[in-house]
Design an enzyme around this catalytic site. Structure first.
Site, PDB file in Angstrom:
ATOM      1  CD  GLU A  19      -3.239   0.279   0.279  1.00 29.74           C
ATOM      2  OE1 GLU A  19      -2.797   1.335  -0.261  1.00 29.74           O
ATOM      3  OE2 GLU A  19      -4.424  -0.078   0.187  1.00 29.74           O
ATOM      4  CG  ASN A 151      -9.128   2.567  -0.136  1.00 29.94           C
ATOM      5  OD1 ASN A 151      -7.967   2.625   0.259  1.00 29.94           O
ATOM      6  ND2 ASN A 151      -9.854   1.463  -0.033  1.00 29.94           N
ATOM      7  CG  ASP A 201      -7.506   0.196  -3.005  1.00 26.99           C
ATOM      8  OD1 ASP A 201      -7.159   0.991  -2.109  1.00 26.99           O
ATOM      9  OD2 ASP A 201      -7.487  -1.035  -2.842  1.00 26.99           O
TER      10      ASP A 201
END
Length: 293
Positions: A19, A151, A201
């Protein structure tokens, strides 16, 4: 033009859940995290990789104007020091926010005024989370509620627009920022995810004001025009990309993290799951990351 895109793993690191890639022009290096192994990684322009243990789940990192990193952790927002020798980072608590029961901090990114935006997520898939803005003096305000999975935070090149999403509803919102008064407009809908089947995302902006985001579960990343229209999709060799960020000397390489955790039962079709990818030949350039402080 699009056929000349080169997509390659950027290094040998395999993250359980990669991430938050962010490029530091100051360090000439890319930073990213592995949420589930509690680690921060740094890859220099030469490809050398270093990592640090941060002791708990870290979902996003950014940069501080006075040096070092800022990170969003399960237990709060921390300043992170990785300057000491060894592989253990040190953390100093900046904020332990009061969040709704059952939610936790997740996404994070600095804006043009030096504030740190962060979102909260509800693991029970209820709209109990929100978005918050932490000011350099330590106080924070909630800027929206009704969020299930935060997100897609990103700040445009001029700094006068912030976008953020809820992956569960695939809604992307926008705020206009008055840079003189450092105040925000009311939240507006930027897109409701038309034309995508994955979850919106992690995201970034390019220097033309276009919004790029990972499409978790769709083997792809997307590019949206400044007025919220889906204008481009690029297929990836993994089903679960998690976030994208421009980097490299000219900010024209797009780095994309991915998740191995969600592909654990599909290793045959996703042997590269969990890798960090670099995409060259896109014809787009990013903007420098803002710093907190």
């Amino acid at each position: 033009m699009h056929s000349n895109i080169d997509i390659q793993p950027a290094c040998d690191v395999v993250s359980v859940t990669g991430e938050s890639p962010v490029w530091s022009s100051r360090d000439n290096a890319l930073y990213w995290v592995d949420v589930r192994s509690n680690r921060i990684f740094r890859m220099t322009a030469s490809g050398s990789v270093t990592d640090w243990d941060v002791g708990e789940r870290v979902s996003s990192v950014g940069f501080r104007r006075d040096g070092g990193l800022i990170g969003t952790f399960r237990s709060g927002i921390y300043a992170i020091d990785i300057s000491a020798c060894g592989t253990q980072a040190t953390k100093t608590l900046i904020l332990s926010p009061e969040l709704a029961a059952g939610t936790r901090p997740k996404e994070g990114k600095a804006d043009a005024s030096g504030c740190w935006w962060f979102g909260s997520t509800c693991d029970a898939n209820e709209p109990l989370g929100g978005y918050f803005r932490l000011f350099p003096d330590g106080h924070y305000v909630q800027v929206s509620d009704g969020v299930t999975m935060a997100n897609g935070l990103a700040v445009n090149a001029s700094g006068d627009k912030v976008l953020a999403a809820d992956s569960i509803t695939n809604t992307i919102w926008s705020w206009s920022v008055d840079l003189e008064s450092n105040t925000l407009s009311e939240r507006q809908v930027f897109s409701r995810g038309e034309g995508v089947t994955g979850l919106i995302d992690g995201a970034t902006f390019d220097d033309e004001g276009y919004y790029w985001c990972a499409l978790f579960g769709e083997w792809a990343i997307a590019r949206y025009s400044p007025d919220g229209q889906l204008v481009r999709k690029i297929q990836l060799p993994v089903k679960y990309p998690t976030m994208c960020a421009f980097g490299g000397e000219n900010l024209d390489t797009l780095f994309v993290t991915s998740s191995q955790f969600h592909a654990v039962n599909d290793k045959e079709h996703q042997p590269l799951a969990g890798r960090l990818f670099k995409l060259d030949g896109l014809g787009s350039r990013g903007v420098n990351e803002r710093e907190f402080g």
